[in-house]
Design a protein around this motif. Structure first.
Motif, PDB file in Angstrom:
ATOM      1  N   GLY A  92       0.822  -1.215   0.000  1.00 19.56           N
ATOM      2  CA  GLY A  92       0.000   0.000   0.000  1.00 19.56           C
ATOM      3  C   GLY A  92       0.851   1.257   0.000  1.00 19.56           C
ATOM      4  N   GLY A  93       1.932   1.226   0.784  1.00 23.69           N
ATOM      5  CA  GLY A  93       2.832   2.371   0.810  1.00 23.69           C
ATOM      6  C   GLY A  93       3.518   2.581  -0.515  1.00 23.69           C
ATOM      7  N   ALA A  94       3.874   1.490  -1.193  1.00 23.94           N
ATOM      8  CA  ALA A  94       4.501   1.608  -2.508  1.00 23.94           C
ATOM      9  C   ALA A  94       3.545   2.235  -3.516  1.00 23.94           C
ATOM     10  CB  ALA A  94       4.951   0.231  -2.991  1.00 23.94           C
ATOM     11  N   VAL A  95       2.295   1.812  -3.510  1.00 30.18           N
ATOM     12  CA  VAL A  95       1.302   2.349  -4.440  1.00 30.18           C
ATOM     13  C   VAL A  95       1.091   3.842  -4.186  1.00 30.18           C
ATOM     14  CG1 VAL A  95      -1.136   2.276  -5.106  1.00 30.18           C
ATOM     15  CG2 VAL A  95       0.142   0.142  -4.815  1.00 30.18           C
ATOM     16  N   MET A  96       0.991   4.226  -2.898  1.00 28.65           N
ATOM     17  CA  MET A  96       0.785   5.639  -2.576  1.00 28.65           C
ATOM     18  C   MET A  96       1.920   6.505  -3.098  1.00 28.65           C
ATOM     19  SD  MET A  96      -0.883   6.018   1.201  1.00 28.65           S
ATOM     20  CE  MET A  96       0.414   5.073   2.017  1.00 28.65           C
ATOM     21  N   LEU A  97       3.155   6.047  -2.898  1.00 28.06           N
ATOM     22  CA  LEU A  97       4.300   6.826  -3.362  1.00 28.06           C
ATOM     23  C   LEU A  97       4.330   6.935  -4.883  1.00 28.06           C
ATOM     24  CD1 LEU A  97       7.061   5.593  -0.899  1.00 28.06           C
ATOM     25  CD2 LEU A  97       6.268   7.944  -1.162  1.00 28.06           C
ATOM     26  N   LEU A  98       3.981   5.853  -5.570  1.00 26.41           N
ATOM     27  CA  LEU A  98       3.952   5.891  -7.026  1.00 26.41           C
ATOM     28  C   LEU A  98       2.887   6.855  -7.537  1.00 26.41           C
ATOM     29  CD1 LEU A  98       4.478   2.122  -7.901  1.00 26.41           C
ATOM     30  CD2 LEU A  98       6.043   3.999  -8.395  1.00 26.41           C
ATOM     31  N   VAL A  99       1.698   6.794  -6.931  1.00 26.81           N
ATOM     32  CA  VAL A  99       0.635   7.726  -7.330  1.00 26.81           C
ATOM     33  C   VAL A  99       1.087   9.161  -7.079  1.00 26.81           C
ATOM     34  CG1 VAL A  99      -1.704   8.500  -6.793  1.00 26.81           C
ATOM     35  CG2 VAL A  99      -1.219   6.057  -6.977  1.00 26.81           C
ATOM     36  N   TYR A 100       1.692   9.378  -5.911  1.00 23.17           N
ATOM     37  CA  TYR A 100       2.179  10.719  -5.572  1.00 23.17           C
ATOM     38  C   TYR A 100       3.216  11.197  -6.589  1.00 23.17           C
ATOM     39  CZ  TYR A 100       5.369  13.973  -3.241  1.00 23.17           C
ATOM     40  OH  TYR A 100       6.198  15.013  -2.944  1.00 23.17           O
ATOM     41  N   GLU A 101       4.160  10.339  -6.920  1.00 23.16           N
ATOM     42  CA  GLU A 101       5.221  10.706  -7.850  1.00 23.16           C
ATOM     43  C   GLU A 101       4.659  11.052  -9.230  1.00 23.16           C
ATOM     44  OE1 GLU A 101       8.748  11.044  -7.387  1.00 23.16           O
ATOM     45  OE2 GLU A 101       9.429   8.966  -7.127  1.00 23.16           O
ATOM     46  N   TYR A 102       3.811  10.187  -9.780  1.00 18.37           N
ATOM     47  CA  TYR A 102       3.311  10.392 -11.137  1.00 18.37           C
ATOM     48  C   TYR A 102       2.331  11.556 -11.214  1.00 18.37           C
ATOM     49  CZ  TYR A 102       5.651   6.140 -12.646  1.00 18.37           C
ATOM     50  OH  TYR A 102       6.618   5.209 -12.964  1.00 18.37           O
ATOM     51  N   VAL A 103       1.495  11.717 -10.188  1.00 16.72           N
ATOM     52  CA  VAL A 103       0.566  12.854 -10.183  1.00 16.72           C
ATOM     53  C   VAL A 103       1.343  14.159 -10.025  1.00 16.72           C
ATOM     54  CG1 VAL A 103      -1.288  13.970  -8.871  1.00 16.72           C
ATOM     55  CG2 VAL A 103      -1.412  11.532  -9.358  1.00 16.72           C
ATOM     56  N   TYR A 104       2.347  14.160  -9.159  1.00 12.46           N
ATOM     57  CA  TYR A 104       3.160  15.355  -8.954  1.00 12.46           C
ATOM     58  C   TYR A 104       3.883  15.738 -10.250  1.00 12.46           C
ATOM     59  CZ  TYR A 104       6.542  18.534  -6.790  1.00 12.46           C
ATOM     60  OH  TYR A 104       7.302  19.619  -6.456  1.00 12.46           O
ATOM     61  N   ALA A 105       4.455  14.742 -10.926  1.00 13.53           N
ATOM     62  CA  ALA A 105       5.140  15.009 -12.193  1.00 13.53           C
ATOM     63  C   ALA A 105       4.170  15.537 -13.246  1.00 13.53           C
ATOM     64  CB  ALA A 105       5.814  13.736 -12.692  1.00 13.53           C
ATOM     65  N   TRP A 106       2.973  14.974 -13.287  1.00 14.56           N
ATOM     66  CA  TRP A 106       1.958  15.426 -14.247  1.00 14.56           C
ATOM     67  C   TRP A 106       1.543  16.866 -13.967  1.00 14.56           C
ATOM     68  CZ3 TRP A 106      -3.297  16.609 -13.263  1.00 14.56           C
ATOM     69  CH2 TRP A 106      -4.057  16.832 -14.414  1.00 14.56           C
ATOM     70  N   LEU A 107       1.371  17.199 -12.675  1.00 10.59           N
ATOM     71  CA  LEU A 107       0.995  18.568 -12.321  1.00 10.59           C
ATOM     72  C   LEU A 107       2.109  19.546 -12.681  1.00 10.59           C
ATOM     73  CD1 LEU A 107      -0.750  17.985  -8.864  1.00 10.59           C
ATOM     74  CD2 LEU A 107      -1.828  18.686 -10.994  1.00 10.59           C
ATOM     75  N   GLN A 108       3.353  19.121 -12.437  1.00  9.85           N
ATOM     76  CA  GLN A 108       4.471  19.994 -12.774  1.00  9.85           C
ATOM     77  C   GLN A 108       4.539  20.244 -14.286  1.00  9.85           C
ATOM     78  OE1 GLN A 108       5.281  21.374  -9.680  1.00  9.85           O
ATOM     79  NE2 GLN A 108       7.371  21.346 -10.513  1.00  9.85           N
ATOM     80  N   ASP A 109       4.321  19.193 -15.060  1.00 12.72           N
ATOM     81  CA  ASP A 109       4.336  19.356 -16.525  1.00 12.72           C
ATOM     82  C   ASP A 109       3.191  20.258 -16.985  1.00 12.72           C
ATOM     83  OD1 ASP A 109       6.522  17.710 -16.679  1.00 12.72           O
ATOM     84  OD2 ASP A 109       5.357  15.903 -17.154  1.00 12.72           O
ATOM     85  N   THR A 110       2.024  20.100 -16.337  1.00 12.82           N
ATOM     86  CA  THR A 110       0.877  20.934 -16.693  1.00 12.82           C
ATOM     87  C   THR A 110       1.133  22.395 -16.390  1.00 12.82           C
ATOM     88  OG1 THR A 110      -0.605  19.065 -16.205  1.00 12.82           O
ATOM     89  CG2 THR A 110      -1.617  21.247 -16.351  1.00 12.82           C
ATOM     90  N   ILE A 111       1.710  22.649 -15.228  1.00 11.87           N
ATOM     91  CA  ILE A 111       2.025  24.028 -14.846  1.00 11.87           C
ATOM     92  C   ILE A 111       3.066  24.629 -15.771  1.00 11.87           C
ATOM     93  CG2 ILE A 111       3.012  25.470 -13.031  1.00 11.87           C
ATOM     94  CD1 ILE A 111       1.741  23.517 -11.008  1.00 11.87           C
ATOM     95  N   ASP A 112       4.090  23.849 -16.073  1.00  5.40           N
ATOM     96  CA  ASP A 112       5.162  24.341 -16.931  1.00  5.40           C
ATOM     97  C   ASP A 112       4.660  24.628 -18.344  1.00  5.40           C
ATOM     98  OD1 ASP A 112       6.869  24.107 -14.806  1.00  5.40           O
ATOM     99  OD2 ASP A 112       7.685  22.156 -15.440  1.00  5.40           O
ATOM    100  N   SER A 113       3.751  23.796 -18.837  1.00  6.78           N
ATOM    101  CA  SER A 113       3.238  23.974 -20.200  1.00  6.78           C
ATOM    102  C   SER A 113       2.333  25.190 -20.321  1.00  6.78           C
ATOM    103  CB  SER A 113       2.467  22.730 -20.652  1.00  6.78           C
ATOM    104  OG  SER A 113       1.335  22.519 -19.819  1.00  6.78           O
ATOM    105  N   ASN A 114       1.746  25.594 -19.179  1.00  6.21           N
ATOM    106  CA  ASN A 114       0.868  26.777 -19.185  1.00  6.21           C
ATOM    107  C   ASN A 114       1.685  28.041 -18.955  1.00  6.21           C
ATOM    108  OD1 ASN A 114      -1.393  25.213 -19.657  1.00  6.21           O
ATOM    109  ND2 ASN A 114      -1.809  24.922 -17.462  1.00  6.21           N
TER     110      ASN A 114
END
Length: 320
Positions: free
Chosen positions: A298-320
């Motif tokens: 469960g901890g592994a899944v949470m960290l992966l979701v956090y990592e990929y969502v965080y990276a996606w948000l960063q890319d979205t912010i940077d692209s805007n």
């Protein structure tokens, strides 16, 4: 009449009289009274005496070998709960975690990022900064989830059938009405919860980000996913092993006390000392296997979701 014994013979002993049907000795007559007293104490505390009510999640509220309903193993706990409480017995206290889970995870990862930004001004080494930020996020998270934990443990230690026990809201109102919102009521065991979440998140985030930065990145997305998952799995497992004494102390403080009307488990470290003294060192690690089964992957899944969502948000912010 029997004829008299012949001269010189030993006098015969009278035959032991048989008790009348239904008659009992004074000790036997006293036993039901004691049993009725125990039953009365059990009914006054919710239908079953406190030492017969425990939560599923690690046998953490058991009181040693003298407990008549001790779970012998993880399989025995599943079998016993199913036989006594039915299939729904496995889902006792599930509503408070559902209510708490979204704000809990949001607080965990949001505050981790905020503490990490604040610590950037302190010029700490990156490895130490991750651990301290994790500690801060865990302490903040504990304040949010502790009331939900009190309600959950209270429901899970109720050995009545699922359909016979009060709802989460009714149980919460009862706790507030009886003991208030403070450290004896809805925030009971706060110190142990602070220790549990603070230590867990400190190891969890600190280990994950430090090891992830040391191990080389894989160019293959699938292998990179497995690399991160493996580090997260180890992070959750190690954090669970280190923080479980705080979890045991929290369960003892928030759960039913061994003697009705007498508070035995009061503070975090005193509870740990009492468990160690009375039940041994391994008692502080009760429930480790199911905890790892839950928080390792469960901890592994949470960290992966956090990592990929965080990276996606960063890319979205940077692209805007």
């Amino acid at each position: 009449r029997r004829p008299p014994p012949p001269p010189g013979s030993a006098p015969s002993r009278p035959a032991p009289s048989r008790p009348r049907l239904g008659s009992r000795s004074p000790a036997a007559r006293a036993r039901p009274a004691a049993q009725h007293g125990s039953a009365a104490r059990g009914l006054s505390s919710g239908g079953l005496s406190p030492n017969r009510r425990r939560r599923l999640g690690g046998f953490q509220i058991q009181r040693g070998k003298t407990d008549p309903t001790s779970y012998k193993s993880l399989g025995d706990s599943f079998r016993t709960i199913f036989q006594r409480e039915g299939l729904l017995g496995f889902y006792k206290g599930i509503f408070p975690p559902i209510l708490a889970e979204t704000p809990k995870r949001a607080v965990k990862f949001f505050t981790f990022e905020q503490y990490k930004k604040l610590l950037a001004y302190a010029s700490l080494p990156p490895g130490l900064a991750f651990a301290v930020a994790g500690l801060g996020s865990g302490l903040t998270e504990a304040v949010v989830v502790n009331p939900f934990e009190v309600v959950k443990v209270t429901l899970q230690t109720n050995r009545n059938a699922f359909t016979e026990q009060p709802s989460s809201f009714v149980q919460a109102r009862q706790i507030i009405k009886t003991n208030g919102l403070g450290l004896q009521g809805l925030n009971k065991g706060l110190t142990a919860t602070l220790g549990r979440h603070g230590v867990f998140n400190m190891v969890y985030f600190g280990f994950y980000f430090n090891v992830k930065n040391i191990l080389p990145v894989n160019k293959d997305p699938n292998l990179e996913f497995l690399r991160k998952f493996g580090i997260g799995l180890v992070s959750g497992t190690i954090a669970s092993i280190i923080n479980i004494p705080f979890d045991v102390a929290k369960s003892r403080i928030q759960g039913p006390q061994p003697v009705p009307g007498e508070i035995k488990y009061r503070t975090c470290f005193k509870t740990m000392a009492t468990v160690y003294k009375e039940e041994g060192f391994l008692a502080l690690y009760k429930g480790l296997v199911p905890k790892i089964m839950r928080l390792g992957p469960g901890g592994a899944v949470m960290l992966l979701v956090y990592e990929y969502v965080y990276a996606w948000l960063q890319d979205t912010i940077d692209s805007n």
